[in-house]
Design a protein around this motif. Sequence first.
Motif, PDB file in Angstrom:
ATOM      1  N   GLU A   1     -27.945  29.619 -48.615  1.00 24.00           N
ATOM      2  CA  GLU A   1     -27.626  28.201 -48.785  1.00 24.00           C
ATOM      3  C   GLU A   1     -28.844  27.332 -48.431  1.00 24.00           C
ATOM      4  N   THR A   2     -29.442  27.588 -47.258  1.00 25.10           N
ATOM      5  CA  THR A   2     -30.537  26.736 -46.781  1.00 25.10           C
ATOM      6  C   THR A   2     -31.666  27.582 -46.222  1.00 25.10           C
ATOM      7  N   VAL A   3     -32.880  27.239 -46.619  1.00 21.27           N
ATOM      8  CA  VAL A   3     -34.092  27.919 -46.149  1.00 21.27           C
ATOM      9  C   VAL A   3     -35.049  26.865 -45.609  1.00 21.27           C
ATOM     10  N   MET A   4     -35.625  27.134 -44.439  1.00 20.63           N
ATOM     11  CA  MET A   4     -36.602  26.238 -43.827  1.00 20.63           C
ATOM     12  C   MET A   4     -37.991  26.858 -43.953  1.00 20.63           C
ATOM     13  N   ILE A   5     -38.962  26.026 -44.328  1.00 17.86           N
ATOM     14  CA  ILE A   5     -40.359  26.456 -44.392  1.00 17.86           C
ATOM     15  C   ILE A   5     -41.157  25.549 -43.474  1.00 17.86           C
ATOM     16  N   ILE A   6     -41.952  26.166 -42.595  1.00 24.07           N
ATOM     17  CA  ILE A   6     -42.802  25.407 -41.678  1.00 24.07           C
ATOM     18  C   ILE A   6     -44.239  25.821 -41.939  1.00 24.07           C
ATOM     19  N   ASP A   7     -45.029  24.900 -42.480  1.00 23.20           N
ATOM     20  CA  ASP A   7     -46.426  25.198 -42.801  1.00 23.20           C
ATOM     21  C   ASP A   7     -47.185  23.879 -42.904  1.00 23.20           C
TER      22      ASP A   7
ATOM     23  N   PRO B   1     -30.552  26.263 -41.368  1.00 24.96           N
ATOM     24  CA  PRO B   1     -31.026  27.268 -42.323  1.00 24.96           C
ATOM     25  C   PRO B   1     -30.532  28.654 -41.909  1.00 24.96           C
ATOM     26  N   GLN B   2     -30.429  29.527 -42.889  1.00 23.71           N
ATOM     27  CA  GLN B   2     -30.148  30.927 -42.578  1.00 23.71           C
ATOM     28  C   GLN B   2     -31.455  31.706 -42.438  1.00 23.71           C
ATOM     29  N   VAL B   3     -32.526  31.143 -43.025  1.00 27.57           N
ATOM     30  CA  VAL B   3     -33.836  31.777 -43.007  1.00 27.57           C
ATOM     31  C   VAL B   3     -34.893  30.731 -42.693  1.00 27.57           C
ATOM     32  N   ILE B   4     -35.850  31.110 -41.824  1.00 26.73           N
ATOM     33  CA  ILE B   4     -37.013  30.265 -41.543  1.00 26.73           C
ATOM     34  C   ILE B   4     -38.266  31.065 -41.833  1.00 26.73           C
ATOM     35  N   PHE B   5     -39.169  30.476 -42.634  1.00 27.98           N
ATOM     36  CA  PHE B   5     -40.511  31.016 -42.838  1.00 27.98           C
ATOM     37  C   PHE B   5     -41.454  30.115 -42.057  1.00 27.98           C
TER      38      PHE B   5
ATOM     39  N   LEU C   1     -27.135  29.803 -32.294  1.00 30.26           N
ATOM     40  CA  LEU C   1     -28.065  29.285 -33.295  1.00 30.26           C
ATOM     41  C   LEU C   1     -29.041  30.376 -33.717  1.00 30.26           C
ATOM     42  N   LYS C   2     -29.611  31.073 -32.748  1.00 24.01           N
ATOM     43  CA  LYS C   2     -30.587  32.119 -33.053  1.00 24.01           C
ATOM     44  C   LYS C   2     -29.959  33.252 -33.878  1.00 24.01           C
ATOM     45  N   ASN C   3     -28.713  33.572 -33.608  1.00 24.38           N
ATOM     46  CA  ASN C   3     -28.043  34.643 -34.350  1.00 24.38           C
ATOM     47  C   ASN C   3     -27.717  34.235 -35.782  1.00 24.38           C
ATOM     48  N   HIS C   4     -27.675  32.942 -36.036  1.00 27.37           N
ATOM     49  CA  HIS C   4     -27.369  32.419 -37.371  1.00 27.37           C
ATOM     50  C   HIS C   4     -28.609  32.430 -38.280  1.00 27.37           C
ATOM     51  N   ILE C   5     -29.801  32.476 -37.672  1.00 27.45           N
ATOM     52  CA  ILE C   5     -31.054  32.291 -38.404  1.00 27.45           C
ATOM     53  C   ILE C   5     -31.952  33.518 -38.280  1.00 27.45           C
ATOM     54  N   LYS C   6     -32.524  33.935 -39.405  1.00 27.00           N
ATOM     55  CA  LYS C   6     -33.553  34.975 -39.396  1.00 27.00           C
ATOM     56  C   LYS C   6     -34.903  34.289 -39.586  1.00 27.00           C
TER      57      LYS C   6
END
Length: 134
Positions: free
Chosen positions: A10-16, A62-66, A90-95
């Motif tokens: 559903e939601t992906v976070m990108i940090i760059d 997000p479910q995923v963070i890059f 929260l940490k268990n919800h996100i990879k």
Amino acid sequence: MTKTVDPKFETVMIIDDNSVDLYITSRMISKNNFGKHLLLFTSGEEALKYLLEHQHNTSLLPQVIFVDIYMPLMSGFEFLDAFDKLDDTLKNHIKTYVISSTIDNADIIRSSRNENVSAFHVKPITKEFLDQII
């Protein structure tokens, strides 16, 4: 009839902090139907603030963070240290995945030893890498 396939997440976070890398990563995610919604951040501080503000509403998380390693002010490793202090729910919800242009073995080893990091990948991300993420 064409069948529409739902995005993998559903939601992906990108940090760059690099706008070109941010664009390339977001395009790969969109092109490969990996994430429906993208949260783009140029700093770890902004991303952490978002997570804290929405930590009790998992539909906005997000479910995923890059995350990139080398960024000014707060490095990817500093972000991961702060992420580690967040609530376990929260940490268990996100990879989290470290994406970086580094080929320094010390960075790769440090990433792999972090219990919150699912994997390390050299930029740019690829369809094959996205396909491996469950």
